[in-house]
Design a protein around this motif. Structure first.
Motif, PDB file in Angstrom:
ATOM      1  N   MET A 191      38.730 -14.408  -8.368  1.00  0.00           N
ATOM      2  CA  MET A 191      38.859 -12.980  -8.027  1.00  0.00           C
ATOM      3  C   MET A 191      37.789 -12.158  -8.730  1.00  0.00           C
ATOM      4  N   ASP A 192      37.527 -12.479 -10.003  1.00  0.00           N
ATOM      5  CA  ASP A 192      36.486 -11.753 -10.741  1.00  0.00           C
ATOM      6  C   ASP A 192      35.135 -11.874 -10.059  1.00  0.00           C
ATOM      7  N   GLU A 193      34.872 -13.051  -9.460  1.00  0.00           N
ATOM      8  CA  GLU A 193      33.574 -13.294  -8.869  1.00  0.00           C
ATOM      9  C   GLU A 193      33.437 -12.747  -7.442  1.00  0.00           C
ATOM     10  N   THR A 194      34.586 -12.566  -6.759  1.00  0.00           N
ATOM     11  CA  THR A 194      34.522 -12.195  -5.341  1.00  0.00           C
ATOM     12  C   THR A 194      35.007 -10.782  -5.043  1.00  0.00           C
ATOM     13  N   LEU A 195      35.895 -10.199  -5.887  1.00  0.00           N
ATOM     14  CA  LEU A 195      36.457  -8.873  -5.632  1.00  0.00           C
ATOM     15  C   LEU A 195      35.958  -7.872  -6.660  1.00  0.00           C
ATOM     16  N   LEU A 196      35.960  -6.594  -6.279  1.00  0.00           N
ATOM     17  CA  LEU A 196      35.745  -5.521  -7.251  1.00  0.00           C
ATOM     18  C   LEU A 196      37.091  -5.299  -7.935  1.00  0.00           C
ATOM     19  N   PHE A 197      37.266  -5.947  -9.085  1.00  0.00           N
ATOM     20  CA  PHE A 197      38.568  -6.039  -9.735  1.00  0.00           C
ATOM     21  C   PHE A 197      38.452  -5.570 -11.174  1.00  0.00           C
ATOM     22  N   ALA A 198      39.450  -4.786 -11.631  1.00  0.00           N
ATOM     23  CA  ALA A 198      39.456  -4.331 -13.019  1.00  0.00           C
ATOM     24  C   ALA A 198      40.894  -4.056 -13.448  1.00  0.00           C
ATOM     25  N   ARG A 199      41.094  -4.062 -14.775  1.00  0.00           N
ATOM     26  CA  ARG A 199      42.379  -3.684 -15.366  1.00  0.00           C
ATOM     27  C   ARG A 199      42.118  -2.583 -16.370  1.00  0.00           C
ATOM     28  N   ILE A 200      42.941  -1.523 -16.296  1.00  0.00           N
ATOM     29  CA  ILE A 200      42.770  -0.405 -17.214  1.00  0.00           C
ATOM     30  C   ILE A 200      44.137  -0.016 -17.772  1.00  0.00           C
ATOM     31  N   SER A 201      44.107   0.719 -18.873  1.00  0.00           N
ATOM     32  CA  SER A 201      45.354   1.228 -19.461  1.00  0.00           C
ATOM     33  C   SER A 201      45.776   2.484 -18.699  1.00  0.00           C
ATOM     34  N   PRO A 202      47.046   2.907 -18.853  1.00  0.00           N
ATOM     35  CA  PRO A 202      47.488   4.141 -18.178  1.00  0.00           C
ATOM     36  C   PRO A 202      46.660   5.359 -18.558  1.00  0.00           C
ATOM     37  N   LYS A 203      45.970   5.330 -19.703  1.00  0.00           N
ATOM     38  CA  LYS A 203      45.119   6.458 -20.103  1.00  0.00           C
ATOM     39  C   LYS A 203      43.689   6.331 -19.568  1.00  0.00           C
ATOM     40  N   GLY A 204      43.378   5.222 -18.906  1.00  0.00           N
ATOM     41  CA  GLY A 204      42.055   5.069 -18.299  1.00  0.00           C
ATOM     42  C   GLY A 204      41.104   4.178 -19.065  1.00  0.00           C
ATOM     43  N   ASN A 205      41.525   3.652 -20.246  1.00  0.00           N
ATOM     44  CA  ASN A 205      40.635   2.775 -21.014  1.00  0.00           C
ATOM     45  C   ASN A 205      40.463   1.431 -20.304  1.00  0.00           C
ATOM     46  N   LEU A 206      39.224   0.935 -20.288  1.00  0.00           N
ATOM     47  CA  LEU A 206      38.898  -0.301 -19.586  1.00  0.00           C
ATOM     48  C   LEU A 206      39.375  -1.492 -20.405  1.00  0.00           C
ATOM     49  N   TRP A 262      30.304   4.311  -2.173  1.00  0.00           N
ATOM     50  CA  TRP A 262      31.660   4.627  -1.716  1.00  0.00           C
ATOM     51  C   TRP A 262      32.537   3.389  -1.835  1.00  0.00           C
ATOM     52  N   LEU A 263      33.732   3.565  -2.401  1.00  0.00           N
ATOM     53  CA  LEU A 263      34.669   2.467  -2.608  1.00  0.00           C
ATOM     54  C   LEU A 263      35.988   2.757  -1.898  1.00  0.00           C
ATOM     55  N   GLN A 264      36.557   1.737  -1.246  1.00  0.00           N
ATOM     56  CA  GLN A 264      37.951   1.777  -0.777  1.00  0.00           C
ATOM     57  C   GLN A 264      38.776   1.185  -1.915  1.00  0.00           C
ATOM     58  N   MET A 265      39.504   2.026  -2.663  1.00  0.00           N
ATOM     59  CA  MET A 265      40.090   1.618  -3.932  1.00  0.00           C
ATOM     60  C   MET A 265      41.611   1.725  -3.896  1.00  0.00           C
ATOM     61  N   SER A 266      42.274   0.756  -4.532  1.00  0.00           N
ATOM     62  CA  SER A 266      43.733   0.764  -4.688  1.00  0.00           C
ATOM     63  C   SER A 266      44.062   0.768  -6.167  1.00  0.00           C
ATOM     64  N   ILE A 267      45.011   1.623  -6.566  1.00  0.00           N
ATOM     65  CA  ILE A 267      45.521   1.682  -7.944  1.00  0.00           C
ATOM     66  C   ILE A 267      46.941   1.125  -7.913  1.00  0.00           C
ATOM     67  N   ILE A 268      47.184   0.022  -8.642  1.00  0.00           N
ATOM     68  CA  ILE A 268      48.478  -0.660  -8.592  1.00  0.00           C
ATOM     69  C   ILE A 268      49.048  -0.739 -10.007  1.00  0.00           C
ATOM     70  N   PRO A 269      50.155  -0.028 -10.303  1.00  0.00           N
ATOM     71  CA  PRO A 269      50.775  -0.151 -11.632  1.00  0.00           C
ATOM     72  C   PRO A 269      51.566  -1.466 -11.752  1.00  0.00           C
ATOM     73  N   TYR A 270      51.480  -2.119 -12.905  1.00  0.00           N
ATOM     74  CA  TYR A 270      52.273  -3.329 -13.133  1.00  0.00           C
ATOM     75  C   TYR A 270      52.479  -3.511 -14.635  1.00  0.00           C
ATOM     76  N   ARG A 271      53.464  -4.378 -14.964  1.00  0.00           N
ATOM     77  CA  ARG A 271      53.825  -4.634 -16.364  1.00  0.00           C
ATOM     78  C   ARG A 271      53.585  -6.110 -16.683  1.00  0.00           C
ATOM     79  N   PRO A 272      52.554  -6.431 -17.466  1.00  0.00           N
ATOM     80  CA  PRO A 272      52.359  -7.825 -17.864  1.00  0.00           C
ATOM     81  C   PRO A 272      53.476  -8.313 -18.790  1.00  0.00           C
ATOM     82  N   THR A 273      54.037  -7.388 -19.589  1.00  0.00           N
ATOM     83  CA  THR A 273      55.211  -7.682 -20.429  1.00  0.00           C
ATOM     84  C   THR A 273      56.165  -6.501 -20.315  1.00  0.00           C
TER      85      THR A 273
END
Length: 603
Positions: free
Chosen positions: A263-278, A341-352
């Protein structure tokens, strides 16, 4: 032998189990049947107390009604009479309602619709007495309504009917109440017998279960314990299998890690904190925005763009939707101030359980967005061209209106005005003593008057005719063709094929009239025609008008377009008017073969 013994025990246990199920089914069936029987019987008894209560109340209501009516004989003032009349009416209504409900049933009072034959016969006997008292009470109420201070003598006959029948009504009602009570007691006795029979049956079933099921079952407990020991061995085997599943789980985790790398190699993928930190950014994302390394303090919107307005927009977007998620288009800027221009989705989730993050999944849509923007720009240009064309049409319409007004003014001043002046001088010059000259001048004045009338008709003919507003489009077109035929000397005819005579909306009629008027005028002025035929026909939804002429015709493609600024305005106005009334206009012409204009208007 051991194997045969175990097989025998198993067959015995199976047999006992079937018997046990059968016994439980028998108990359940007996309970179910008893509940149905008891429930049905209770349903029949449910309304017994209500019936007895309402029947007993009927006796009280008849006594109350009689007492209130007798009180009228000692009450003489109007106020007390009206009060007594209202009480009598209220008592009578309740008495009537209860009496009818006891016989026919009433859901609101909780009374059944079914009575025994004995009850029905007793009601048949009491009904004539009830009817006499009821009719007398209604007669008293009517008399008091018309005249509250009616004399006692006028009420005496109705009062006597009520008092004479009251005792008989009470006696018969006592018999009905006693019969209701007797029938209710009989139902209770029957229910007690039913309960005893059902209880006896249940005890017998339970005793049979004890003797033939529970006691033999106790003997088979030992074999069941043996089965439990065997089950323990199976449980140990299941624990071993669980260890094998754990190993398979570890293998699946490794596969998921490999999938995450893909996924890292094929998608524009990132994880951020609720405050926006990368927290993490995929390799493809990093390559697109040329981000070689980052720390936890880097904000995601600062990575996407260096423009402060765009950063503020993305920051507000993430903070606003960090709990509910979001999907849409976002504009970013890479190095060199190149828009992305990006088609972007923001998805909230809980790893723990105690930690929350936001997943960012995007795809680049720069080429598609640029194409959309170009389409929007071209659409805007097209709209502006249409508006410019409409301005030209509007200015030409105003100019033509001014020309028409000037023409009418000139016709009135140069033609009608001069002829009226000549008429005035001729009238003033008449010498009644010279009969011969007077006769000659009168003949001249007649001709001059005829010319004036014709001039007035000519000058005012293009105005809206009264036939249009008074009688509709067909009479107006008929008048138009008739007058133009007289004025021009051409043969102009109207042919109403389907005898259309309906009235339409006033704006629709005036626009149809102006289009037909313009088409006929064009045939007169430019076509060099001698015959013009206006044909009308209609169906359920369409009115069709066809204007044919035998003139010289023309090539329709050579008519100049309105956006060029000159020529072809008559046809343009016709198209504007037909569009306004949601109709369609067709023009057919060939040089030397005349012209046909067809109008189709929805009705």
């Amino acid at each position: 032998m051991a194997k045969n013994g175990n097989s025998l025990d198993q067959r015995t246990f199976d047999k006992l189990s079937r018997l046990y199920v059968l016994a439980l089914s028998a108990i359940a069936l007996s309970v179910f049947i008893s509940q149905i029987l008891v429930h049905n019987h209770l349903n029949t008894q449910q309304s017994d107390s209500t019936v007895i209560n309402v029947a007993g109340r009927q006796r009280m209501l008849s006594q109350k009604l009689t007492k209130e009516i007798v009180s009228l004989t000692v009450s003489v003032d109007e106020k007390s009479r009206i009060l007594l009349k209202n009480k009598i009416a209220e008592t009578l209504n309740l008495w009537q309602l209860s009496h009818n409900a006891l016989q026919k049933g009433n859901d609101s009072l909780g009374l059944p619709k079914v009575n025994s034959d004995k009850i029905k016969s007793e009601f048949k006997e009491i009904n004539p007495v009830f009817d006499v008292m009821q009719e007398a009470s209604k007669a008293i109420i009517i008399k008091l309504t018309k005249k509250p201070v009616v004399s006692i003598d006028e009420l005496a006959l109705d009062v006597e009917k009520i008092t004479n029948n009251e005792s008989k009504f009470l006696l018969l009602m006592d018999e009905i109440v006693n019969q209701y009570d007797l029938e209710a007691d009989e139902k209770v006795v029957w229910l007690k017998k039913l309960e005893f029979v059902l209880m006896t049956l249940t005890i017998i079933i339970l005793l049979g279960e004890f003797l033939f099921i529970f006691w033999p079952t106790a003997k088979s407990i030992k074999s069941i314990l043996a089965d439990l020991l065997l089950a323990e061995k199976k449980a140990k085997k299941m624990a071993f299998d669980a260890d094998e599943l754990s190993i398979a789980k570890e293998r699946s985790i490794k596969e998921l890690r490999a999938l995450s790398h893909a996924m890292d190699e094929t998608l524009l993928f990132a994880r951020i904190s609720p405050k926006g930190n990368l927290i993490h950014i995929g390799n493809k994302f990093s390559r697109l925005f040329k981000l070689s390394k980052f720390n936890r303090e880097v904000l995601f919107w600062n990575v996407l763009t260096g423009n402060e307005n765009e950063q503020a927009f993305i920051e507000n977007l993430i903070l606003k939707h960090k709990k509910i998620g979001w999907q849409g288009e976002v504009k970013g800027t890479i190095k060199g101030n190149v828009d992305v221009w990006l088609q972007m989705s923001i998805i909230p989730y809980r790893p723990t359980e105690d930690k929350s993050e936001l997943l960012i999944i995007a795809s680049e849509i720069t080429d598609r967005k640029e194409a959309q923007l170009e389409i929007a720009r071209l659409t805007k240009v097209s709209f502006e061209e249409k508006m410019s064309q409409q301005k030209i049409v509007s200015s030409q319409i105003i100019e033509n209106q001014e020309k028409e007004q000037s023409r009418i003014a000139k016709d009135v001043h140069d033609g009608i005005g001069q002829m009226l002046t000549g008429l005035k001088y001729n009238l003033e010059s008449i010498n009644i003593d010279d009969i011969e000259k007077t006769t000659s001048k009168i003949e001249h004045l007649k001709k001059l008057t005829t010319d004036i009338i014709k001039g007035v008709r000519t000058a005012t003919f293009n105005l809206t005719p009264p036939e249009l507003s008074d009688h509709g489009i067909v009479p107006a077109i008929n008048k138009l063709t008739h007058e133009l035929s007289k004025l021009t000397g051409k043969e102009i005819l109207l042919y109403n094929k389907t005898d259309f005579n309906k009235r339409l909306d006033s704006l629709v009629e005036i626009n149809i009239y102006r289009i037909v008027q313009e088409a006929i005028n064009n045939a007169i002025k430019y076509a060099d025609s001698s015959h013009i035929l206006v044909s009308l026909s209609h169906s359920q939804n369409i009115l069709s008008i066809v204007i044919d002429d035998d003139g010289k015709g023309f090539e329709p493609s050579e008519v100049k377009k309105v956006k060029n600024g000159d020529g072809g305005m008559g046809m343009t106005f016709m198209k504007e008017r037909i569009t306004y009334i949601e109709g369609r206009l067709f023009l057919t012409s060939e040089p030397g073969r005349g012209t046909r204009v067809t109008l189709n208007i929805p009705i």
